[in-house]
Motif scaffolding. Structure first.
Motif: not given
Length: 267
Positions: A23-25, A209-217
């Motif tokens: 997986x390249x990234x 697309x590898x960066x998927x932050x979660x929603x604010x807690x």
């Protein structure tokens, strides 16, 4: 039966690791992270020896180590909050970029002999603050670089690379100190950090697309989370073990320069 399954299990594990590295990234990140980790451990040896040369004091060795480690405890909480809200790659990129600037500035200070144990302690306080800030994103990034079924293999690769760097970095720094001055080695450290920055930039610019932050807690409460963790016996035991290791074993590494000169008479 168990003996017959061992080769099959090992082969399956190897295939998972190989799949993760295709997986390249993930492969790009690991190459850069391994480079920067070696540089980090090189820096610790060089700074320790520089402080010892200036002060001949075990107390100053401890103060400088304290200056680096303690702020990371508090900035680590901030880094965890950022990791829940912001793209991890960007946090890592700007964090390592700032740390690299501080390391370069420290090198210039040493080169022009404006340094003292106190000045070095201030620089290490700032570098340690940044290190704590990027620690949670650094630990979480593998979850976003590989599929869930390859996560354990990715963590194995990451841990192996980090622990290998803990051996290679100090060994390389000690060897280079025989032939080069501290400033030159610090510049080499900056190069290793720059390699990671280049790798992070490559990932940021890729189509994947590898960066998927979660929603604010909602209602985030650090202390309540710590209390909940402490109520879990396994987690609590792990935390206490890590605390004991840091309190009783970690200082040995910080005192290596004193051991080298006073105990082994080797310089």
């Amino acid at each position: 039966m168990m003996r017959g399954n061992l080769p099959q299990t090992s082969e399956s594990r190897f295939n998972e690791i190989r799949s993760a590295l295709t997986i390249n990234p993930f492969a790009i990140y690991q190459a850069g992270h391994f480079s920067a980790s070696i540089g980090f451990w090189m820096l610790r040896i060089v700074i320790g020896w520089e402080v010892w040369t200036l002060s001949q004091s075990e107390v100053w060795l401890g103060i400088v180590a304290f200056s680096e480690l303690v702020p990371s405890i508090f900035t680590g909480f901030i880094g965890g909050i950022l990791a829940d809200r912001k793209p991890l790659i960007k946090i890592l990129f700007w964090g390592y970029f700032t740390a690299n600037l501080l390391i370069f500035a420290l090198g210039i200070t040493i080169a022009y002999e404006f340094h003292s144990p106190k000045i070095i302690a201030i620089y290490m306080f700032l570098i340690g603050s940044i290190s704590g800030l990027i620690l949670p994103p650094r630990l979480a990034i593998n979850s976003f670089l590989v599929p869930k079924d390859l996560l354990s293999a990715a963590i194995s690769v990451n841990s192996t690379a980090f622990n290998l760097s803990r051996f290679l970095g100090p060994a390389l720094a000690a060897l280079l100190l025989i032939f080069l001055n501290s400033f030159t080695i610090i510049i080499i450290v900056c190069v290793t950090y720059s390699m990671l920055l280049f790798c992070l930039w490559q990932i940021l610019g890729s189509d994947q697309k590898v960066d998927c932050p979660t929603q604010p807690i909602i209602g985030f409460d650090t202390f309540s989370i710590l209390l909940n963790l402490a109520r879990n016996p396994i987690v609590l035991a792990t935390m206490l073990f890590q605390f004991a290791q840091g309190l009783l074993l970690r200082p040995i590494a910080e005192l290596f320069p004193a051991f080298a000169e006073q105990v082994f008479n080797s310089g």
